[in-house]
Enzyme design. Structure first.
Site, short mmCIF file in Angstrom:
data_model
loop_
_atom_site.label_atom_id
_atom_site.label_comp_id
_atom_site.label_asym_id
_atom_site.label_seq_id
_atom_site.Cartn_x
_atom_site.Cartn_y
_atom_site.Cartn_z
N ARG B 39 -35.02 57.18 -18.24
CA ARG B 39 -34.17 58.32 -17.87
C ARG B 39 -32.77 58.17 -18.49
NH1 ARG B 39 -34.69 62.70 -14.05
NH2 ARG B 39 -36.86 62.26 -13.66
N HIS B 42 -33.12 59.14 -22.04
CA HIS B 42 -33.28 60.60 -22.08
C HIS B 42 -31.92 61.29 -22.04
CE1 HIS B 42 -34.19 64.50 -19.89
NE2 HIS B 42 -34.90 64.61 -20.99
#
Lengths: 209, 209
Positions: B39, B42
């Site tokens: 994450r 990302h």
């Protein structure tokens, strides 16, 4: 034994910007673009960002004139709108993010798109002459481009197109750069994001370093 | 002719995370760390972030347990606190940023430090057992380390140390990693920032992808 470090905010900024100017490849920017690029690099913590930053020839002047004339700043995410340094704004400009508007979830269902894209439908009454800042969602940038395909859609003054990520970010920014419906700034490829976008807004808002 | 692109949010996430898992060097992370790292990558739009991410062995479990027990999240910047996805939080946890508190400017003068550092003085009543997230200011992280040198200072449960930039960022994160006053996560070097920090919080808050 306490940690010792620079605690003077102005000195930290000056030293940071000097480091960026010593290390980053900034030669291809004119002086106004250079100031914006330096601040974007500062936010990213990466001098390697420099070759990814692109400006339309009249972008900085157009975006700055819009803010000086009182244009609102339309942002796709609250991390963008919350990051704008209000005292730098030349005309106490409104900074607007419609993503949390209660109409957005239904609008998203209705148009079959993300909430980030649907939120732009609520920009229409404020879009004419605005500074648009998209720092998160590729779908928002693509949706804006589709809105602007309609000649009756109001035109923003300028667009900062810096969505980040692995799906649609590079593609949406390439599409913006190709179409250039109005003067724009993009960070090409996957890089981008709210901090870089905010930095561009803050640099356009004021030349103060 | 309208632009065509993926408009389904869940599909965009799934495809993004699959790309990251195909491209990034994630082998050294355990499964919980891997989810957090994915994450963070990302949010950064960079698989090159992976080698810069470090976790104390018990960091993810400790931070997650704190949130499940209702701990507040203390953030150094509003771009961090505003980015936290509230529905992911396991206990409707408070997300606190004290930077705009009206006492901060005077406190900064008084302690001879930045407003970002001074704002942490207002954390003391909530610091015990909290999840601390520093995603902007190196001075905030250095000031926290100095606060924790005092054995009477309340202890947070865990620290996300991800300030970004060219002055003090690398140094403050190296100091945190060396001292490890509590379990922590850092992005070493200049990289970091609010988006990466928010991504770490959102991943700790919920395993949902």
């Amino acid at each position: 034994m306490p940690y010792e470090y620079e605690t003077d905010g102005a000195a930290i900024y000056a030293q940071s910007f000097a480091t960026i100017r010593a290390e980053a490849a900034l030669d291809r920017f004119d002086p106004d673009e250079e100031q914006v690029a330096v601040r974007m690099i500062h936010a990213a913590g990466m001098v390697e960002l420099a070759p990814h930053i692109r400006f339309s020839p009249s972008f900085v002047a157009t975006a700055r004139a819009a803010l000086e004339a009182g244009a609102p700043i339309l942002c796709d995410a609250r991390m963008v709108s919350e990051g704008v340094t209000r005292p730098r704004l030349p005309a106490d400009n409104e900074v607007i993010c419609t993503l949390q508007d209660p109409r957005v979830p239904d609008l998203a269902t209705q148009i079959g798109n993300t909430r980030s894209a649907a939120a732009l439908e609520l920009w229409r009454p404020r879009l004419q002459g605005a500074l648009v800042a998209i720092g998160n969602a590729p779908t928002a940038l693509f949706h804006l481009l589709n809105m602007l395909e309609d000649p009756d859609c109001p035109r923003p003054a300028a667009i900062i197109g810096c969505p980040v990520g692995f799906v649609g970010a590079a593609e949406s920014k390439a599409a913006l750069w190709e179409a250039q419906p109005v003067p724009c700034c993009v960070v090409d490829g996957r890089l981008g994001g709210s901090a870089i976008t905010v930095a561009a807004i803050n640099a356009i808002a004021s030349r103060k370093e």
